[in-house]
Design an enzyme around this catalytic site. Structure first.
Site, PDB file in Angstrom:
ATOM      1  N   MET A   1      33.686  36.898  48.192  1.00 14.68           N
ATOM      2  CA  MET A   1      34.752  38.160  48.899  1.00 14.68           C
ATOM      3  C   MET A   1      35.187  39.004  47.709  1.00 14.68           C
ATOM      4  SD  MET A   1      34.354  36.805  51.652  1.00 14.68           S
ATOM      5  CE  MET A   1      34.077  35.170  52.180  1.00 14.68           C
ATOM      6  N   CYS A   2      33.996  39.460  46.837  1.00 11.31           N
ATOM      7  CA  CYS A   2      34.523  40.216  45.735  1.00 11.31           C
ATOM      8  C   CYS A   2      33.316  40.584  44.813  1.00 11.31           C
ATOM      9  CB  CYS A   2      35.304  39.326  44.675  1.00 11.31           C
ATOM     10  SG  CYS A   2      34.868  37.553  44.770  1.00 11.31           S
ATOM     11  N   GLY A   3      33.682  41.192  43.815  1.00 12.32           N
ATOM     12  CA  GLY A   3      32.482  42.041  42.702  1.00 12.32           C
ATOM     13  C   GLY A   3      32.808  41.479  41.423  1.00 12.32           C
TER      14      GLY A   3
ATOM     15  N   VAL B   1      36.928  42.666  41.311  1.00 13.42           N
ATOM     16  CA  VAL B   1      37.503  43.108  42.083  1.00 13.42           C
ATOM     17  C   VAL B   1      37.591  42.070  43.492  1.00 13.42           C
ATOM     18  CG1 VAL B   1      37.053  45.577  41.534  1.00 13.42           C
ATOM     19  CG2 VAL B   1      35.529  44.231  43.211  1.00 13.42           C
TER      20      VAL B   1
END
Lengths: 302, 652
Positions: A1-3, A149
């Protein structure tokens, strides 16, 4: 769920752009997670041991700071510098003793998010640019760093749920992670039985502590990462940073993306090429995608 | 040649300009692409597009007819669902290159990532370097050419088409085998390579489907149908249903598949009563006129919303599970009642599009019948993640229903036991999903709502993802939802009830600080206007009806939807059976039923003393069973059970 994103400069003449580079790279993949952003930066020219704490969301920060200072005094840690920024309080101390008992005592005093002789973890709710405005991330010079992020799903949108995670109890080790570790509790109980403490229920913290445990036993980072691909279940692409360098590990399912670019001056890794291209606008890059189930590390050569 | 510079324009602006210029017959070059996503998405005119640099995710995705050249690399999903045309990539490609293509040429000069060609139907995907694992995963047709090595499990669960590997094959996938390369195939490959200037001297090994896995050996026996009351009987331990189930398993040696909905009692909207003082019931001669039932759904991000004359829409049901005639009847009825129809999985029928005033186009994991042309004809797009009847699983369509016509629309081989993948090739998490949503917005010019259909699993987390990923509305489907075919284990034992799902969704939205702008359309066992009013009062913005619309249109609830021999011509593709279905007569029947639902909602809203259904609140409800109270947090007062009966009698 992110970068995720990470960079290591091989030559010190690029160090001055570290903070700005990571701000840009994370801005490039901000669409992957809009809730919170975080950085783990290895800064030049730091003396002493730096600690960064989260302050209470509401109310007066003074009692928390007083408590931190009283515990520091118990360990004979001398305050060199201190200040608040955003939702955090940062203090630099002179401390020469055993890190783990000291770190555990400090995190019992307040929410400790970073501890190291060059590491500084800056994380908060908001975007890369918002954090830069609040914490002046872009001005930080150093050799390497990683960032993240986040889009919060299971846990709340709070600064303490943001990445990077510091390896609780160990100095200068941080992690950013995209994915989900499915044997989290099994792994955590094993480490807890051996006396390790966990600050959150976040699976990324587990990776940090898992690796730090191996490193403190004298294992090389690359060997620890390689073992992690076997030991951890689930989907993951993660970056780890130590005082000396950075590394990645990627699961065998390759469900979470990762692209890297390397030349004579730097190595940069990110969830998407769009982040890497922020370093070289308008220039096609010769990138590679790490193979499933692999890991790699880089040390700074300065 | 027109130049578009991405250093000065956003991707959205650049794509708009691209479409505009291409329509004038001009060729285009894109400067400073810097690996940005969605370049060229939605282009349906034949133009030459030269991307001078790297492109990000879904480069040339959802296009038809254009020729793309990318100088450097591409991210995930290059050429996604392309119908015709070509993409030539000078560098490497990320995962799922050529995903779901329907006829284009996708050429990667470098290496390509995992799952290349997943669920592709036709066309050619060619890689000059090495391919990572699972190349050709679940492909339904077409050709993959790999000049270098192929990674692990190449051809996993492919049902048709061929993979040609020039280098080493690390391992074969499940149900894949080595076949003979015919001289004709070899000539065709060499011609293709010559066309794209890819010299290759070696020989090829061919990988094809072994055809063992996607066929059920023993067919589902047709049994004396048990009456529904007996089928749902939980009172006796070794009841007839249990006995029958054991006998069938002893005969066919595998799990069972059936259609229709959940057949075990679960806490539901019937366990909630409408709380009103019987002495203060508002009545009037014409509640439908007196009460405002009109609503709009889907304008959260400025798209043109769906306009519902009352807060009820038709639930997604596919052409495939249902006959063409039934889909037509539903479309006509939805128009007559001025609401919204939904294609379900498996494509949009032209007549269905013509008859339905508003139509939602559903996108599933197998991308069956999915295409840019129909997307652009839709009034809303729905990304199906899962459904209440079988959360976590893809669709099932038994061979009997996979006719020649149906196979052509879906782009799959005729007569296979079709199992759609359980997950989308390009949605591995919330972070990918947001990129997919953006691709659909680009493809439809940001004009129509993008929604998500979710079956009730981890609703609290899922709805937060839906909210943050920017969906315009959510179709939430509880465990009481029906289906054309699913394993009975899943139908009856997996998921959470509709009531609990709605409450979890509302709680999840509350936790992520929403501002009430993402409507929930609740479905899964909504049988009439009374259920609808309860759902609306709990917090849904509208409801969807599937099974009840089918029953209104002639379904006899025999629960044999999966077999394909539906005696009333609804759940069948057999022309002889379908003949029995009188489309216009049943459309009128469904329309009449929908109008009674409208009347019921209006009458109950009026009875509660309101002039608009949006004034319904949770305070209008009370739980009459402890289970419903626990699920919803409504006050528990069993005495309302009797009062509600009185009210409903009086209102009726």
């Amino acid at each position: 769920m992110c970068g995720i994103a990470g960079i290591l400069f091989k030559k010190p003449d690029s160090n001055h752009v570290l903070g700005q580079t990571l701000v840009d790279m994370l801005d490039g993949c901000q669409h992957r997670g809009i809730d919170s952003t975080g950085f783990a930066l290895y800064e030049d020219g730091i003396s002493g041991l730096r600690l960064r704490f989260l302050l209470p969301e509401t109310g007066d920060a003074a009692p928390t700071i007083a408590k931190i200072k009283s515990v520091l005094a118990e360990f004979d840690a001398k305050v060199l510098e201190e200040g608040t920024a955003g939702c955090t309080y940062r203090i630099t101390v002179d401390f020469k003793g055993d890190i783990r008992p000291f770190a555990y005592a400090m995190e019992h005093a307040a929410k400790l998010i970073s501890l190291g002789s060059s590491l500084d973890v800056i994380k908060d709710v908001g975007t890369s640019h918002e954090l830069d405005a609040l914490y002046h991330v872009g001005a930080i010079a150093g050799s390497h760093g990683i960032g993240h992020v986040r889009l919060a799903t299971e846990s709340e949108v709070k600064p303490e749920s943001a990445h990077p995670f510091w390896a609780t109890g160990f100095s200068d080790i941080a992690i950013v992670h995209n994915g989900q570790i499915t044997n989290y509790w099994k792994m955590r109980r094993r480490l807890e039985r051996r006396g390790f403490e966990f600050r959150t229920d976040n699976d990324s913290e587990l990776i940090a502590v898992y690796l730090a445990d191996k490193l403190s036993a004298g294992e090389k980072l690359e060997a620890a990462l390689s073992q992690s691909v076997d030991d951890l279940d689930g989907t993951f692409s993660f970056l780890v940073s130590t005082k000396d360098g950075i590394g990645f590990a990627k699961d065998r399912l390759a469900a979470k993306p990762m692209v890297m670019y390397e030349d004579d001056t730097l190595v940069a890794i990110a969830s998407e090429e769009v982040s890497l291209n922020r370093l070289f606008p308008g220039q096609p890059l010769n990138t590679t995608e790490p193979a499933p189930g692999t890991c790699q590390t880089w040390s700074r050569s300065i | 040649m027109v130049t578009i510079d991405l250093a000065t324009l956003s991707v959205r602006e650049a794509n708009e300009k691209l479409r505009e210029v291409a329509a004038l017959g001009q060729d285009i070059e894109l400067l400073n692409p810097d690996a940005k996503h969605h370049l060229g998405v939605g282009l349906t005119t034949p133009a030459k597009v030269h991307i001078r640099g790297s492109a990000g995710y879904f480069c040339a995705g959802l296009t038809h007819g254009a020729q793309f050249i990318v100088d450097s690399n591409v991210g995930w999903g290059v050429g996604d669902n392309m119908y015709s045309g070509s993409v030539v990539v000078g560098g490497n490609a990320g995962a799922i290159a050529g995903v779901a293509i329907r006829g284009a040429d996708i050429v990667i000069k470098g290496n390509m990532g995992s799952r290349a060609g997943q669920v592709m139907k036709a066309g050619t995907l060619c890689c000059g370097g090495n391919a990572s694992f699972l190349a050709g995963y679940m492909m339904y047709g077409g050709r993959v050419i790999i000049l270098g090595d192929s990674g692990e499990r190449v051809g996993e669960d492919m049902s048709n088409g061929a993979i040609f590997v020039g280098g080493r094959i690390q391992s074969l996938g499940s149900d894949a085998e080595i076949g003979e390369v015919t001289p004709e195939e070899d000539i065709e490959i060499r011609d293709f390579l010559a066309k794209y200037d890819m010299p290759f001297e070696g020989t090829f090994k061919k990988i094809q489907s072994a055809g063992k896995k996607l066929r059920y050996s023993g067919s589902e026996p047709i049994l004396r149908p048990l009456p529904y009351t007996e089928f749902t009987d939980q009172s006796s331990y070794w009841n007839r249903k249990v006995q029958e189930d054991i006998r069938v398993k002893a005969s066919i040696g595998r799990y069972r598949i059936r259609g229709y909905g959940a057949a075990k009692p679960l806490p539901h909207l019937g366990d909630i009563a409408i709380k009103v003082d019987p002495n203060r019931i508002g009545i009037g001669p014409d509640p439908v006129k007196a009460v405002n039932l009109r609503t709009k759904i889907g304008d959260r991000h400025g798209a043109r919303p769906l306009e519902l004359s009352f807060p009820v829409m038709i639930a997604p049901m596919s052409f495939g599970a249902l006959s063409r005639s039934t889909k037509m009847a539903l479309a006509i009825a939805s128009r007559l009642s001025d609401t919204v129809e939904n294609t379900g999985e498996g494509g949009m029928l032209p007549q269905e599009r013509a008859e339905a005033k508003q139509l939602i186009f559903q996108c599933l994991s197998g991308r069956l019948g999915w295409n840019i042309q129909d997307m652009q004809k839709a009034d809303a797009i729905e990304i199906y993640i899962s459904q209440g009847a079988k959360p976590g699983l893809g669709g099932q369509l038994m061979a009997k229903k996979v006719t020649k016509e149906l196979a052509a629309i879906r782009g799959i081989p005729e007569g296979i036991d079709l199992r759609s993948p359980s997950r989308h090739p390009d949605i591995m998490g919330a972070d990918d999903l947001v990129i997919k949503v953006e691709e659909f917005r680009e493809a439809t010019g940001y004009k129509i709502p993008i929604s998500v259909k979710m079956g009730a699993g981890r609703v609290r987390d899922d709805i937060k993802i839906a909210y943050k990923d920017g969906f315009d509305f959510v179709q939430l489907d509880g465990m009481q939802g029906s289906t054309g075919a699913a394993s009975s284990e899943v139908l009856e034992h997996v998921g959470i009830p509709t009531l609990a799902a709605l409450q979890e969704a509302l709680d999840g939205l509350e936790e992520c600080g929403h501002n009430g702008d993402m409507p929930i359309v609740l479905m899964g066992g909504i049988k009439d206007g009374i259920d609808a009013v309860k759902a609306l009062a709990l917090g849904a913005s509208a409801v969807g009806v599937g099974t009840s619309a089918l029953i209104a249109g002639g379904c006899i609830a025999c629960m044999q939807c999966h077999v394909g021999n539906c005696v009333v011509g609804i759940a069948t593709q057999d022309p002889e059976h379908e003949k029995r279905y009188e489309t216009h007569k049943q459309a009128q029947a469904i329309h009449r039923y929908l109008e009674t639902v409208r009347w019921q909602i209006a009458a109950l809203v009026q009875a509660l003393g309101y002039d608009d259904f949006r004034k319904l609140t949770r305070d209008d409800l009370v739980a009459v069973t402890p289970e419903a109270a626990a699920m919803t947090g409504l006050p528990y007062d069993p005495s309302y059970r009797e009062i509600e009966e009185q009210i409903l009698t009086k209102v009726a």
